[in-house]
Design an enzyme around this catalytic site. Structure first.
Site, PDB file in Angstrom:
ATOM      1  N   THR A  24      -3.363 -14.620 -11.284  1.00  0.00           N
ATOM      2  CA  THR A  24      -2.748 -15.099 -12.516  1.00  0.00           C
ATOM      3  C   THR A  24      -3.047 -16.591 -12.656  1.00  0.00           C
ATOM      4  O   THR A  24      -3.559 -17.222 -11.738  1.00  0.00           O
ATOM      5  CB  THR A  24      -1.220 -14.906 -12.508  1.00  0.00           C
ATOM      6  OG1 THR A  24      -0.658 -15.659 -11.432  1.00  0.00           O
ATOM      7  CG2 THR A  24      -0.848 -13.452 -12.346  1.00  0.00           C
TER       8      THR A  24
ATOM      9  N   VAL B 119      -1.193 -19.003  -2.452  1.00  0.00           N
ATOM     10  CA  VAL B 119      -1.050 -20.231  -3.237  1.00  0.00           C
ATOM     11  C   VAL B 119      -2.406 -20.613  -3.831  1.00  0.00           C
ATOM     12  O   VAL B 119      -3.378 -20.828  -3.108  1.00  0.00           O
ATOM     13  CB  VAL B 119      -0.500 -21.385  -2.381  1.00  0.00           C
ATOM     14  CG1 VAL B 119      -0.338 -22.643  -3.242  1.00  0.00           C
ATOM     15  CG2 VAL B 119       0.832 -21.003  -1.749  1.00  0.00           C
ATOM     16  N   LYS B 120      -2.439 -20.698  -5.143  1.00  0.00           N
ATOM     17  CA  LYS B 120      -3.675 -20.993  -5.870  1.00  0.00           C
ATOM     18  C   LYS B 120      -3.763 -22.498  -6.135  1.00  0.00           C
ATOM     19  O   LYS B 120      -2.888 -23.069  -6.793  1.00  0.00           O
ATOM     20  CB  LYS B 120      -3.691 -20.196  -7.172  1.00  0.00           C
ATOM     21  CG  LYS B 120      -5.051 -20.006  -7.807  1.00  0.00           C
ATOM     22  CD  LYS B 120      -4.916 -19.045  -8.984  1.00  0.00           C
ATOM     23  CE  LYS B 120      -6.257 -18.767  -9.634  1.00  0.00           C
ATOM     24  NZ  LYS B 120      -6.099 -17.883 -10.811  1.00  0.00           N
ATOM     25  N   ILE B 121      -4.833 -23.112  -5.629  1.00  0.00           N
ATOM     26  CA  ILE B 121      -4.987 -24.563  -5.647  1.00  0.00           C
ATOM     27  C   ILE B 121      -6.285 -24.939  -6.370  1.00  0.00           C
ATOM     28  O   ILE B 121      -7.331 -24.352  -6.103  1.00  0.00           O
ATOM     29  CB  ILE B 121      -5.054 -25.121  -4.210  1.00  0.00           C
ATOM     30  CG1 ILE B 121      -3.836 -24.690  -3.382  1.00  0.00           C
ATOM     31  CG2 ILE B 121      -5.200 -26.635  -4.218  1.00  0.00           C
ATOM     32  CD1 ILE B 121      -2.570 -25.385  -3.727  1.00  0.00           C
TER      33      ILE B 121
END
Length: 218
Positions: A27, A86-88
């Site tokens: 997402t 965790v999207k970084i």
């Protein structure tokens, strides 16, 4: 190759899960906004709902662009559910944050990758997933699939553990070409995934079988 669906729509996620071939979800803030999900708490609750539907990894993106903010947000997101990744973003402080989370045993997805150099840095920092945006590269007349091929070669040269997550997949042929090139994961819309099921000769053959059966019944 793992199949992720790129959406925040719960009905589409459930439909993909029902197929029995879904491995995860990605997402981003734009997809959340598209579903009318606004506000930090509402977004967190939505991530929890997604995790209740799927059995695989769910990428949840930080909004901060500074190291301290990404760490704070990332730790809050990771605490929501064991499936959260965790999207970084691929920026300098993002690389530092990926290294921090890697050392803490928290899974990460390094996003907004558009070059081989960025992919190399993401792997060196220990990202679990690295997301090259092939569709957006195609949009500016750059070879998105060529980037996948180059990254695959480099990752294989050095046995990096980081998984190539082909993102911004637009259509069924993108999925097929990514599979041929050795992408570990693809993420795209439900329509592109369902396109793999369809073939006109299958429809014609099934219609013929049913017609012949019905002749026999009569």
């Amino acid at each position: 190759m793992k199949f992720f669906i790129d959406t925040a729509n719960l009905d589409q996620i459930a439909e993909a899960q029902a197929l029995g071939i879904l491995d995860g979800v990605t997402t981003n803030p734009s997809l959340m906004a598209k579903e009318g999900i606004k506000g930090a708490e509402n977004i967190k609750n939505h991530y929890k709902k997604i995790c209740e539907i799927v059995t695989g990894d769910v990428s949840a993106e930080v909004i901060s662009t500074d190291f301290e903010g990404m760490i704070r947000e990332g730790e809050e997101l990771a605490a929501l559910h064991p499936q959260i990744v965790v999207k970084i973003p691929m920026i300098k402080d993002g690389v530092k944050a990926i290294k921090y989370f890697t050392d803490k045993g928290i899974k990460t997805n390094c996003t907004l990758i558009f070059s081989v150099g960025q992919a190399l840095i993401a792997a060196k920092a220990g990202a679990t997933y690295m997301s090259p945006f092939i569709g957006r590269l195609d949009d500016i007349s750059t070879d998105g699939l060529g980037l996948i091929a180059d990254i695959r070669e480099i990752y294989d040269n050095y046995d990096f553990d980081t998984q190539i997550l082909a993102a911004s997949v637009r259509h069924t042929m993108h999925i097929i070409e990514c599979a041929k090139l050795g992408a570990d994961v693809m993420t795209g819309p439900l329509k592109a995934i369902e396109g793999l099921i369809k073939h006109p000769l299958t429809d014609i053959g099934l219609a013929k079988f049913l017609a012949d059966y019905n002749k026999g019944v009569k």
